[in-house]
Design an enzyme around this catalytic site. Sequence first.
Site, mmCIF file in Angstrom:
data_model
loop_
_atom_site.group_PDB
_atom_site.id
_atom_site.type_symbol
_atom_site.label_atom_id
_atom_site.label_comp_id
_atom_site.label_asym_id
_atom_site.label_seq_id
_atom_site.Cartn_x
_atom_site.Cartn_y
_atom_site.Cartn_z
ATOM 1 N N LYS A 129 -89.493 -2.522 -87.540
ATOM 2 C CA LYS A 129 -90.581 -2.124 -88.299
ATOM 3 C C LYS A 129 -91.092 -2.926 -88.606
ATOM 4 C CE LYS A 129 -87.222 1.316 -89.439
ATOM 5 N NZ LYS A 129 -86.506 2.185 -90.317
ATOM 6 N N GLN B 3 -83.695 0.752 -95.920
ATOM 7 C CA GLN B 3 -83.298 1.434 -94.798
ATOM 8 C C GLN B 3 -81.656 1.929 -94.846
ATOM 9 O OE1 GLN B 3 -84.413 1.125 -92.176
ATOM 10 N NE2 GLN B 3 -82.918 1.510 -90.575
ATOM 11 N N ASP C 77 -90.738 6.943 -96.573
ATOM 12 C CA ASP C 77 -90.047 7.380 -96.173
ATOM 13 C C ASP C 77 -89.842 8.949 -96.041
ATOM 14 O OD1 ASP C 77 -87.839 6.620 -93.746
ATOM 15 O OD2 ASP C 77 -87.237 5.308 -95.631
HETATM 16 N N1 GUN Z 1 -81.874 4.742 -91.211
HETATM 17 C C1 GUN Z 1 -82.020 5.702 -90.018
HETATM 18 N N2 GUN Z 1 -83.112 6.442 -89.890
HETATM 19 C C2 GUN Z 1 -83.822 5.752 -90.870
HETATM 20 C C3 GUN Z 1 -84.758 6.173 -91.552
HETATM 21 O O1 GUN Z 1 -85.889 6.771 -90.907
HETATM 22 N N3 GUN Z 1 -85.252 5.615 -92.508
HETATM 23 C C4 GUN Z 1 -84.351 4.638 -93.290
HETATM 24 N N4 GUN Z 1 -84.874 4.302 -94.376
HETATM 25 N N5 GUN Z 1 -82.491 4.786 -93.044
HETATM 26 C C5 GUN Z 1 -83.245 5.128 -91.758
#
Ligand code: GUN
Length: 303
Positions: free
Chosen positions: A50, A94, A117
């Site tokens: 990311k 995350q 998110d």
């Molecule tokens: N863990 C798995 N998918 C995601 C996501 O889309 N966002 C976040 N913050 N954590 C994740």
Amino acid sequence: MLYGKVIQDVLLAEVAEATETMLATGSAPPHLSVVLVGDDPASQIYVRSKTRKCEAMGFGSETIIMDSESSTDKVLATVQDLNRNPRVDGILVQLPLPDHCDQQAILDAIDPDKDVDGFHPCNTGLLAQGRPQFVPATPAGIIEMLHREKIEISGKHAVVIGRSDIVGKPMAMLLLHRHATVTICHSRTPDLAVVSRNADILVTAVGRPGLVTREYVKPGATVIDVGINRVSDREQLENLLGDAADWKLYDERGYLVVGDVRPDVAAVAGALTPVPGGVGPLTIGMLLVHTLRAARRRRGRAM
Ligand code: GUN
């Protein structure tokens, strides 16, 4: 096959152009702050990809790495600092967080205007009402893919297997708002194969390797596989993948990543997203779209 990388490239080209326009007005670049608690290897890989994409787009980004023993209060304090920091446009905590952390309290603490998110209850509520602000990246990316591949949603029967807050529920909402008839299935749904065989669009996000077999799929249906499952059992992989298994990669890593859908479903489906390479790249693409949107909204407000 529906490859997310192709759509990701298009999304990122659009993001790059919009960012250039923004910078040309003397504005600071969009800035994403990622909070990573603990040392889960899969999360480390996701976070790195990311922030790398952010850097490639000219965004500012930072990863705040916190010890796996960090208390909920400590993580909350970090989130509140980021909320107050005018330089930060987007905040991503995350998941999964370590078990002792109060995940809901931490997600609730993120400023909804920086919640790229889309996990904050304000953003969940706005999505439910059909006036979304920030939507979870994976389902948003799937809608983008269906749209760009000209796969009709309106009037179709969509079946979503899985009811998580991250994928299943927001996916169902987005399909509903685009006039699909939506069925949500989960672990207690009887006759899952019978229900899913009615789907024109089948989305699976449960984390069960190979759950969806050819018997689950109506010929010609669009099948979207959100499952990301690390499988290290060689016999299971042989059963799931047959000759398609990359044994060289398996020998290097000791596992392969497989989806919720058996690859031989491709023979029945009209279109199928492979794992890996299908939905995964879309999630990152949409995260950048959302970070850019957050930055533009915040700059607009400041001006
Ligand atoms: N863990 C798995 N998918 C995601 C996501 O889309 N966002 C976040 N913050 N954590 C994740």
